[in-house]
Design an enzyme around this catalytic site. Structure first.
Site, PDB file in Angstrom:
ATOM      1  N   HIS A   1       8.788   7.310   8.086  1.00 57.52           N
ATOM      2  CA  HIS A   1       9.408   7.415   6.761  1.00 57.52           C
ATOM      3  C   HIS A   1      10.867   7.805   6.978  1.00 57.52           C
ATOM      4  O   HIS A   1      11.220   8.404   7.996  1.00 57.52           O
ATOM      5  CB  HIS A   1       8.640   8.423   5.896  1.00 57.52           C
TER       6      HIS A   1
ATOM      7  N   ARG B   1       0.833  -1.212   0.000  1.00 56.07           N
ATOM      8  CA  ARG B   1       0.000   0.000   0.000  1.00 56.07           C
ATOM      9  C   ARG B   1       0.874   1.271   0.000  1.00 56.07           C
ATOM     10  O   ARG B   1       1.029   1.933  -1.013  1.00 56.07           O
ATOM     11  CB  ARG B   1      -0.960  -0.027   1.207  1.00 56.07           C
TER      12      ARG B   1
ATOM     13  N   CYS C   1       4.260   9.293   0.114  1.00 59.51           N
ATOM     14  CA  CYS C   1       2.871   9.709  -0.004  1.00 59.51           C
ATOM     15  C   CYS C   1       2.743  10.697  -1.155  1.00 59.51           C
ATOM     16  O   CYS C   1       3.518  11.649  -1.250  1.00 59.51           O
ATOM     17  CB  CYS C   1       2.399  10.349   1.307  1.00 59.51           C
TER      18      CYS C   1
ATOM     19  N   ASN D   1       8.963   4.415   3.523  1.00 60.04           N
ATOM     20  CA  ASN D   1       9.017   4.008   4.926  1.00 60.04           C
ATOM     21  C   ASN D   1      10.386   3.406   5.188  1.00 60.04           C
ATOM     22  O   ASN D   1      11.069   2.956   4.265  1.00 60.04           O
ATOM     23  CB  ASN D   1       7.977   2.913   5.193  1.00 60.04           C
TER      24      ASN D   1
HETATM   25  P1  HMG Z   1     -13.229  14.291  -2.571  1.00 61.00           P
HETATM   26  O1  HMG Z   1     -13.003  14.681  -3.992  1.00 61.00           O
HETATM   27  O2  HMG Z   1     -13.368  15.361  -1.549  1.00 61.00           O
HETATM   28  O3  HMG Z   1     -14.471  13.287  -2.437  1.00 61.00           O
HETATM   29  O4  HMG Z   1     -12.061  13.316  -2.161  1.00 61.00           O
HETATM   30  P2  HMG Z   1     -15.975  13.448  -2.742  1.00 61.00           P
HETATM   31  O5  HMG Z   1     -16.703  12.715  -1.661  1.00 61.00           O
HETATM   32  O6  HMG Z   1     -16.328  14.876  -3.035  1.00 61.00           O
HETATM   33  O7  HMG Z   1     -16.140  12.599  -4.096  1.00 61.00           O
HETATM   34  C1  HMG Z   1     -15.510  12.994  -5.318  1.00 61.00           C
HETATM   35  C2  HMG Z   1     -15.410  11.788  -6.231  1.00 61.00           C
HETATM   36  O8  HMG Z   1     -14.582  10.776  -5.631  1.00 61.00           O
HETATM   37  C3  HMG Z   1     -16.744  11.108  -6.515  1.00 61.00           C
HETATM   38  O9  HMG Z   1     -16.662  10.522  -7.809  1.00 61.00           O
HETATM   39  C4  HMG Z   1     -16.772  10.009  -5.485  1.00 61.00           C
HETATM   40  O10 HMG Z   1     -17.590   8.937  -5.848  1.00 61.00           O
HETATM   41  C5  HMG Z   1     -15.322   9.580  -5.482  1.00 61.00           C
HETATM   42  P3  HMG Z   1     -17.265  11.223  -9.123  1.00 61.00           P
HETATM   43  O11 HMG Z   1     -18.711  11.428  -8.788  1.00 61.00           O
HETATM   44  O12 HMG Z   1     -16.512  12.521  -9.266  1.00 61.00           O
HETATM   45  O13 HMG Z   1     -16.968  10.231 -10.180  1.00 61.00           O
HETATM   46  N1  HMG Z   1     -14.929   8.941  -4.206  1.00 61.00           N
HETATM   47  C6  HMG Z   1     -14.361   7.726  -4.106  1.00 61.00           C
HETATM   48  N2  HMG Z   1     -14.011   6.818  -5.029  1.00 61.00           N
HETATM   49  C7  HMG Z   1     -13.442   5.668  -4.571  1.00 61.00           C
HETATM   50  N3  HMG Z   1     -13.215   5.414  -3.272  1.00 61.00           N
HETATM   51  C8  HMG Z   1     -13.539   6.295  -2.339  1.00 61.00           C
HETATM   52  C9  HMG Z   1     -14.150   7.515  -2.747  1.00 61.00           C
HETATM   53  N4  HMG Z   1     -14.600   8.584  -2.069  1.00 61.00           N
HETATM   54  C10 HMG Z   1     -15.072   9.445  -2.968  1.00 61.00           C
HETATM   55  N5  HMG Z   1     -13.297   6.038  -1.050  1.00 61.00           N
HETATM   56  C11 HMG Z   1     -11.142  11.503  -0.884  1.00 61.00           C
HETATM   57  C12 HMG Z   1     -11.978  12.779  -0.846  1.00 61.00           C
HETATM   58  C13 HMG Z   1     -10.845  11.112   0.550  1.00 61.00           C
HETATM   59  C14 HMG Z   1     -11.931  10.392  -1.572  1.00 61.00           C
HETATM   60  C15 HMG Z   1      -9.838  11.798  -1.675  1.00 61.00           C
HETATM   61  O14 HMG Z   1      -9.237  12.926  -1.128  1.00 61.00           O
HETATM   62  C16 HMG Z   1      -8.881  10.659  -1.653  1.00 61.00           C
HETATM   63  O15 HMG Z   1      -9.126   9.612  -2.260  1.00 61.00           O
HETATM   64  N6  HMG Z   1      -7.740  10.821  -0.980  1.00 61.00           N
HETATM   65  C17 HMG Z   1      -6.810   9.719  -0.829  1.00 61.00           C
HETATM   66  C18 HMG Z   1      -5.476  10.224  -0.475  1.00 61.00           C
HETATM   67  C19 HMG Z   1      -4.551   9.047  -0.233  1.00 61.00           C
HETATM   68  O16 HMG Z   1      -4.845   7.899  -0.513  1.00 61.00           O
HETATM   69  N7  HMG Z   1      -3.366   9.386   0.288  1.00 61.00           N
HETATM   70  C20 HMG Z   1      -2.383   8.407   0.571  1.00 61.00           C
HETATM   71  C21 HMG Z   1      -2.716   7.551   1.755  1.00 61.00           C
HETATM   72  S1  HMG Z   1      -2.401   8.350   3.298  1.00 61.00           S
HETATM   73  C22 HMG Z   1      -0.718   8.108   3.594  1.00 61.00           C
HETATM   74  O17 HMG Z   1       0.001   7.633   2.748  1.00 61.00           O
HETATM   75  C23 HMG Z   1      -0.185   8.444   4.959  1.00 61.00           C
HETATM   76  C24 HMG Z   1       0.050   7.213   5.832  1.00 61.00           C
HETATM   77  O18 HMG Z   1       0.963   6.314   5.222  1.00 61.00           O
HETATM   78  C25 HMG Z   1       0.611   7.648   7.179  1.00 61.00           C
HETATM   79  C26 HMG Z   1       1.785   8.617   7.010  1.00 61.00           C
HETATM   80  O19 HMG Z   1       2.838   8.224   6.519  1.00 61.00           O
HETATM   81  O20 HMG Z   1       1.566   9.783   7.326  1.00 61.00           O
HETATM   82  C27 HMG Z   1      -1.243   6.442   6.105  1.00 61.00           C
HETATM   83 MG    MG Z   2       3.095   6.531   5.263  1.00 58.27          MG
END
Ligand code: HMG
Ligand code: MG
Length: 302
Positions: free
Chosen positions: A209, A15, A240, A249
């Protein structure tokens, strides 16, 4: 100082490690990576995320990966779910644990999940409730607990505040994440200390990380506080997409070498883990980010 005698590692390579890869990585490769990690003795694997494919295209094959892998008993497979839409898709693929992910920094929350910290908690609450009702474990990732790419240094109070919010909605355990790898041991300890005001030490994990090469030192600093759960990524993969310049990481191989060298058990076979790292590095066409893996591979070759 009492070091734990055993450490549980979550390999987040499939992931966190792969989410930022620019070239599509075939689902079959991700599945093979999961298989190799479990063969190496990992008991927890963070497999994928159910996020918007427009935001993170690399994770769009979440269903294919989760349904294609051969599960082994006694292994916890976790997935990220930022909202109910993600949870509803994830639950069909039977994860053992879901991960909601918030940030101690407002700016990072906006960039990463497009909402404020308060709004994120409102979104997570029904996800946590649904997961727990379904008997699925819930972890909470807390990003930017020492530093933020947009806001700079983050005060421990803000970590404590987020941990309290996570606790309030029923998140069972939390990750203290140094998203951009800027932390140093005393700062990481302060972030953990703040988290410990809401969670017991058994429910706190370190997610470091290695951008500035501090992750192993930070791991040792957390171990000294009794933390025994950590996340790491095979071959040091990752970064990220919403933390520009942040690298992967800490490598699982490096953490395992550190722990075994200190007589701390992990249940992981380092040689098999090095093979898993060599496999994914070859697939990505670059050398492993793990110093330990590179050293052991060089030794084998010689
Ligand atoms: P948004 O644009 O505000 O969402 O995104 P929305 O609710 O307004 O929906 C917009 C569109 O996204 C719609 O589709 C929804 O259906 C779709 P459209 O009508 O335009 O075709 N949608 C989704 N599709 C699939 N799965 C979903 C989903 N939700 C809405 N769950 C949202 C908000 C959270 C979805 C967006 O910002 C997003 O996907 N962000 C993900 C960011 C991410 O994955 N970052 C990396 C992981 S975190 C990380 O790496 C840190 C960590 O490792 C710890 C660390 O190191 O700090 C964990
Ligand atoms: Mg991370």
């Amino acid at each position: 100082m009492k070091l734990p005698s055993r450490v549980q590692l979550v390999d987040v390579g499939p992931r966190d490690g792969l989410q930022n890869e620019k070239q599509p990585v075939p689902a079959a490769v991700k599945i093979e990576l999961v298989h190799r990690l479990q063969a190496a003795g990992l008991k927890e694997i963070e497999v994928t995320s159910y996020v918007s494919p427009k935001w993170v295209p690399q994770m769009a094959d979440n269903h294919e990966v989760m349904s294609g892998m051969q599960r082994q008993g006694g292994i916890r497979y976790s997935v990220l779910t930022p909202n109910l839409k993600g949870y509803e898709a994830a639950v069909l693929d039977r994860p053992d644990e879901i991960v909601v992910f918030g940030a101690a920094s407002e700016a990072f929350s906006q960039k990463n999940i497009n909402c404020s910290i308060a709004e994120s908690i409102e979104r997570f609450a029904p996800v946590v409730e649904a997961a727990r009702a379904a008997g699925i474990a819930v972890r909470g990732a807390m990003s930017c607990t020492v530093g933020c790419p947009y806001e700079g240094e983050i005060a421990p109070e803000r970590v404590g505040y987020l941990a309290g919010l996570m606790k309030g909605i029923g998140v069972q355990r939390v990750d203290v994440a140094d998203t951009i790898g800027v932390g140093t041991p005393l700062k990481v300890q302060a972030a953990i200390e703040a988290t410990l005001t809401h969670y017991g030490v058994d429910a706190v994990s370190g997610h470091f990380h290695d951008t500035y090469g501090q992750a192993l030192s930070n791991t040792l600093a957390a171990l000294e506080m009794g933390v025994w759960n950590f996340q790491s990524s095979v071959a040091g993969l990752g970064g990220c997409p919403y933390a520009k310049g942040a690298t992967g990481n800490v490598a699982t191989e490096d953490v395992v070498y550190l722990l075994h060298g200190m007589g701390i058990h992990t249940g992981i076979d380092l040689d098999a883990l090095v093979d898993a790292g060599a496999y994914i590095s070859a697939q990505l066409g670059r050398p492993s980010g793990s110093r330990v893996a590179r050293a052991l591979l060089a030794k084998r070759a010689g």
